[in-house]
Design an enzyme around this catalytic site. Structure first.
Site, PDB file in Angstrom:
ATOM      1  N   SER A  11       0.827  -1.201   0.000  1.00  0.00           N
ATOM      2  CA  SER A  11       0.000   0.000   0.000  1.00  0.00           C
ATOM      3  C   SER A  11       0.860   1.249   0.000  1.00  0.00           C
ATOM      4  CB  SER A  11      -0.909   0.004   1.234  1.00  0.00           C
ATOM      5  OG  SER A  11      -1.671   1.189   1.282  1.00  0.00           O
ATOM      6  N   HIS A  36      -0.958  -1.079  -4.397  1.00  0.00           N
ATOM      7  CA  HIS A  36      -2.274  -0.712  -3.877  1.00  0.00           C
ATOM      8  C   HIS A  36      -2.296   0.798  -3.669  1.00  0.00           C
ATOM      9  CE1 HIS A  36      -6.136  -1.580  -1.972  1.00  0.00           C
ATOM     10  NE2 HIS A  36      -5.825  -0.659  -1.065  1.00  0.00           N
ATOM     11  N   MET A  71     -11.717   5.536  -1.902  1.00  0.00           N
ATOM     12  CA  MET A  71     -12.415   5.797  -0.640  1.00  0.00           C
ATOM     13  C   MET A  71     -13.012   7.192  -0.724  1.00  0.00           C
ATOM     14  SD  MET A  71      -9.768   4.352   2.221  1.00  0.00           S
ATOM     15  CE  MET A  71      -8.859   2.837   1.997  1.00  0.00           C
ATOM     16  N   GLY A 179      -5.638  -3.927   5.658  1.00  0.00           N
ATOM     17  CA  GLY A 179      -5.533  -3.332   6.980  1.00  0.00           C
ATOM     18  C   GLY A 179      -4.971  -4.270   8.025  1.00  0.00           C
TER      19      GLY A 179
END
Length: 226
Positions: A11, A36, A71, A179
């Site tokens: 990420s 990501h 998001m 996460g």
């Protein structure tokens, strides 16, 4: 017995933005499979990450596909720009899409893989009517918006539920976990049915990020052929 193959998607949100080019090259040269990319608007989540100009700069140097996680509210407005900025996979949030089926169709019309992300409180059962249309489901294993959070244990149950839902309907569905992922829980996630592990702090905060990626890629789950 067969070995479960899985993808690693570092990420970029957890990278050092002061040396972003170096981190991109590190991922290029590592065993990672995807980049990501988290695009946050400060409205859907309480944080702002980076926008499409930064994504475009990443795409210029990345040699691996960009897995883009929107998001944001009203993601339909940005699908074309997302594609034009280098996205291979576009994931939108179930909670942000009023007409989810139409949004997924629009992503596929752009030639991208279509994904849906679910927040920790959102049950996987809500995807029943679109699961056949999905390439990927991203299960948030922390509350979205910030890196470095503690992994939510209920994620294992959600992975199993989702894998059972997809069986016989969409056997090629990729289940992505985003996460709090690291070597300590990677094996259990893969055993539950996950395919793609998003790794932020566990990679970029490591003493040796390349080795951290290799360690995640090396997790080997033996599955019984049925």
């Amino acid at each position: 017995m067969s070995s479960k193959k899985h993808l690693i998607a570092p990420s970029v949100l957890a990278a050092d933005f002061a040396k972003l080019y170096d981190d991109i090259i590190m991922v290029n040269n590592s065993e990672a499979d995807w980049f990501h990319i988290d695009i946050m608007d400060g409205v859907f989540v309480p944080n702002i990450s980076f926008g499409f100009p930064v994504m475009q700069a990443i795409a210029k140097h990345a040699t691996k596909p960009l897995d883009v996680h929107l998001m944001i509210v009203d993601p339909d407005r940005y699908l074309q720009l997302c594609k034009d900025s280098g996205a291979a996979v576009i994931t939108v949030h179930y909670e942000a899409c009023t007409h989810l089926h139409r949004t997924l169709a629009a992503i596929k019309e752009l030639g991208c893989q279509a994904g849906v992300a679910l927040n920790p409180h959102t049950p996987v059962s809500l995807l029943a009517d679109v699961i056949a249309d999905l390439d990927l489901v991203c299960l948030m294993s922390v509350n979205p918006g910030f890196g470095g959070q503690k992994f939510i244990q209920n994620t294992y149950s959600k992975v199993k539920q989702l894998r059972a839902m997809a069986a016989g309907v969409n056997d090629g569905l990729l289940i992505e976990i985003d996460g709090g992922v690291g070597v300590a829980n990677a094996g259990a996630l893969l055993q539950a049915g996950a395919d793609v592990l998003v790794a932020g702090s566990s990679v970029f905060a490591a003493v040796d990020p390349t080795q951290s990626i290799a360690d995640l890629k090396a997790v080997d789950i033996q599955l019984q052929n049925i």
